[in-house]
Enzyme design. Structure first.
Site, PDB file in Angstrom:
ATOM      1  N   HIS A   1      -6.137 -11.136   5.600  1.00 22.96           N
ATOM      2  CA  HIS A   1      -6.206 -10.966   4.455  1.00 22.96           C
ATOM      3  C   HIS A   1      -5.081 -11.803   3.769  1.00 22.96           C
ATOM      4  O   HIS A   1      -5.537 -12.765   2.734  1.00 22.96           O
ATOM      5  CB  HIS A   1      -6.021  -9.657   4.087  1.00 22.96           C
ATOM      6  CG  HIS A   1      -7.078  -8.427   4.657  1.00 22.96           C
ATOM      7  ND1 HIS A   1      -8.255  -8.950   4.619  1.00 22.96           N
ATOM      8  CD2 HIS A   1      -6.821  -7.074   4.784  1.00 22.96           C
ATOM      9  CE1 HIS A   1      -8.860  -7.632   5.105  1.00 22.96           C
ATOM     10  NE2 HIS A   1      -8.073  -6.735   5.266  1.00 22.96           N
TER      11      HIS A   1
ATOM     12  N   GLU B   1       0.829  -1.354  -0.047  1.00 28.95           N
ATOM     13  CA  GLU B   1       0.157  -0.141   0.006  1.00 28.95           C
ATOM     14  C   GLU B   1       0.907   1.245   0.028  1.00 28.95           C
ATOM     15  O   GLU B   1       2.105   1.217   0.443  1.00 28.95           O
ATOM     16  CB  GLU B   1      -0.603  -0.039   1.220  1.00 28.95           C
ATOM     17  CG  GLU B   1      -1.813  -1.167   1.537  1.00 28.95           C
ATOM     18  CD  GLU B   1      -2.647  -0.947   2.728  1.00 28.95           C
ATOM     19  OE1 GLU B   1      -3.938  -0.512   2.310  1.00 28.95           O
ATOM     20  OE2 GLU B   1      -2.193  -1.516   3.671  1.00 28.95           O
TER      21      GLU B   1
HETATM   22  C1  BG6 Z   1      -8.116  -3.255   5.691  1.00 33.34           C
HETATM   23  C2  BG6 Z   1      -7.070  -2.895   6.766  1.00 33.34           C
HETATM   24  O1  BG6 Z   1      -8.534  -4.526   6.159  1.00 33.34           O
HETATM   25  O2  BG6 Z   1      -7.617  -3.516   4.556  1.00 33.34           O
HETATM   26  C3  BG6 Z   1      -6.204  -1.628   6.287  1.00 33.34           C
HETATM   27  O3  BG6 Z   1      -7.661  -2.641   8.078  1.00 33.34           O
HETATM   28  C4  BG6 Z   1      -5.997  -1.713   4.626  1.00 33.34           C
HETATM   29  O4  BG6 Z   1      -5.095  -1.086   6.974  1.00 33.34           O
HETATM   30  C5  BG6 Z   1      -7.070  -2.284   4.038  1.00 33.34           C
HETATM   31  O5  BG6 Z   1      -5.426  -0.484   4.243  1.00 33.34           O
HETATM   32  C6  BG6 Z   1      -6.499  -2.896   2.581  1.00 33.34           C
HETATM   33  O6  BG6 Z   1      -7.823  -2.836   1.842  1.00 33.34           O
HETATM   34  P1  BG6 Z   1      -7.720  -2.721  -0.036  1.00 33.34           P
HETATM   35  O7  BG6 Z   1      -8.857  -3.330  -0.424  1.00 33.34           O
HETATM   36  O8  BG6 Z   1      -7.583  -1.294  -0.096  1.00 33.34           O
HETATM   37  O9  BG6 Z   1      -6.427  -3.429  -0.310  1.00 33.34           O
END
Ligand code: BG6
Length: 484
Positions: free
Chosen positions: A240, A216
């Site tokens: 995740h 990210e």
């Molecule tokens: C969330 C986390 O579950 O997922 C965050 O708490 C993270 O910290 C986010 O930024 C990332 O999700 P995506 O869908 O943007 O990859």
């Protein structure tokens, strides 16, 4: 191409925390998009429930603003928005007291599907579940939806599961991990089990290693209070990344149904070896003069919380013994990208003699952005002068391959909420899965805490700490580049 969408029956969806950030950003915009796609029956109703007093009309106005902000402009159609807002109601409710519950009981219908979305802090799960029963609102067929964080360790996850189980059966509980709602994550199963090509090679005999990267560019500014107590391991890896690992590593389920799939996933988690300290690298982004560091963002100058983790995992079963899985995730990295790469071994014998810089076959599955898949294959470099080999990608961008159907990818929440209404738990975590993932993560986190491990610093905009590269180099491998 004929697409077959399973119709949705009339429903009442109650969103506790209906004025909160998740409801405004994701849940309601997602429901609007499903409505726009013609997937919501005329009798569907969405009831926002939260602490503040407001009228139905005030609530509708706030959701109209949320749609304006979080739905892409071409999808904002005034007449459709007005028709969608008609479905909305609002109830001011006290999650831990009595106020509002009689009204909620009055307006929820008993002859349609009922779903209750707990978009609130986990401490309120118990009081909400209890009141739904006491007040005679919940029924045997209704569903509840809960969000992460589902506990912060095994003990708290068990306690949460026990609280929910006092009032609901497992078949009524939908634990969201929004990564499972991402289009390409489901595509992973389609690719593995819908083709004959890959599955025969999907094991330690042919796969050298697997890399899972969720990078990210955002930092933790604004969420520091939560994040500083969690860190990347609890926030991303335990849920995740673990889910992605399960889908990549699991045995083929007999059917694409909730228990068949989840049985296979939980076996993967239980087959994980404990992680040795030298197999994990933790990082924390540091100020670089232009951007604040993690500690400033988290407003904790002493923080030892990690904003980056890279680790090597071993799935100890017949299929995977000897093939390591490398996982990494972090904030403030050089690009936003999530991908899974299956790196195959070299052919056992090269009839072309030694070839320099051969990198072999790689199947890269890109989850976001630019969803798609690439298969790197070896061909002959064109031209005379001998047999020189070169690697080229066989590229499949979903947007290019599938036309409008490939670009119009529904948001994860959009799909998952409709799965709740349809009663399909396949893409939701079962209680035992969550507990198994904590049982794996707990000793790793406890080890850091006991040793007082300090995360390695890394620069915002980099690929993470140098030590993460070393983790790979030690094994004679290298991470794929982080790029969009
Ligand atoms: C969330 C986390 O579950 O997922 C965050 O708490 C993270 O910290 C986010 O930024 C990332 O999700 P995506 O869908 O943007 O990859």
């Amino acid at each position: 191409m004929v697409s077959r969408v399973i119709p949705v029956e009339p429903f009442d969806l109650v969103i506790f925390g209906g004025t909160g950030d998740l409801a405004r950003r994701k849940i309601l915009p997602g429901l609007y998009r499903r409505f726009l796609a013609g997937q919501m029956p005329a009798e569907a109703r969405i009831i926002g429930a939260a602490r503040s007093e407001m009228s139905d009309d005030d609530y509708r106005a706030s959701i109209r603003a949320a749609i304006g902000e979080f739905v892409a402009k071409p999808k904002q159609d005034a007449a459709t928005i007005a028709a969608f807002l008609e479905r909305l109601r609002y109830v001011a409710i006290d999650a831990t007291g009595d106020a509002g519950w009689d009204r909620l009981q009055e307006i929820t219908r008993k002859d349609v599907i009922q779903a209750f979305y707990f978009s609130v802090a986990p401490t309120l799960f118990g009081p909400l579940a209890e009141r739904l029963h006491q007040k005679g609102i919940a029924c045997e067929t209704c569903r509840i939806v809960v969000e992460k964080p589902f506990g912060r360790d095994l003990a708290s996850a068990r306690a949460l599961n026990a609280t929910l189980a006092e009032h609901f059966h497992e078949r009524q509980i939908y634990r969201i991990d929004h990564y499972l709602g991402k289009e390409t994550v489901q595509n992973l199963m389609a690719v593995r089990f819908g083709n004959i090509l890959f599955e025969p090679l999907w094991n330690a005999q042919y796969v050298d290693h697997i890399q899972i990267t969720v990078a990210e560019t955002v930092g933790v500014g604004g969420r520091g209070a939560y994040y500083d107590k969690a860190g990347a391991m609890r926030d991303m890896v335990q849920n995740h990344l673990m889910q992605l690992l399960c889908l990549i590593a699991m045995e083929p389920p007999a059917r694409f149904d909730p228990d068949a799939v989840r049985d296979e996933k939980v076996k993967v988690i239980r087959a994980l070896d404990p992680v040795a300290p030298e197999e994990i690298v933790r990082g924390q982004y540091q100020a670089n003069g232009r951007e604040p560091g993690y500690r400033e963002d988290a407003e904790n100058p002493e923080s030892l919380t990690e904003s980056f983790v890279a680790l090597r995992l071993h799935v100890s079963n017949w299929r995977w013994k000897g093939t390591p899985f490398y996982l990494r995730t972090g904030k403030k990295l050089k690009a936003r990208t999530s991908e899974i790469a299956v790196v195959f071994k070299d052919p056992p014998h090269s009839i072309f003699g030694p070839q320099e810089n051969r990198r072999g076959n790689v199947l890269a599955i890109k989850l976001q952005p630019n969803e798609g898949m690439t298969l790197r294959v070896t061909i002959k470099e064109p031209g005379p002068g001998g047999m020189r080999l070169v690697e080229v990608p066989l590229d499949m961008s979903f947007a290019e391959a599938l036309g409008p159907n490939g670009t119009d990818i529904p948001d994860a929440y959009e799909r998952l909420v409709m799965d709740v209404i349809r009663g399909n738990q396949t893409l939701f975590m079962r209680g035992d899965e969550v507990e198994a993932a904590w049982a794996w993560a707990d000793p790793v986190i406890a080890g850091w805490e006991e040793r007082g491990d300090r995360p390695f610093p890394y620069d915002p905009g980099s690929s993470g700490p140098e030590e993460a590269q070393i983790l790979m180099h030690r094994d004679g491998r290298r991470w794929r580049e982080i790029r969009e």
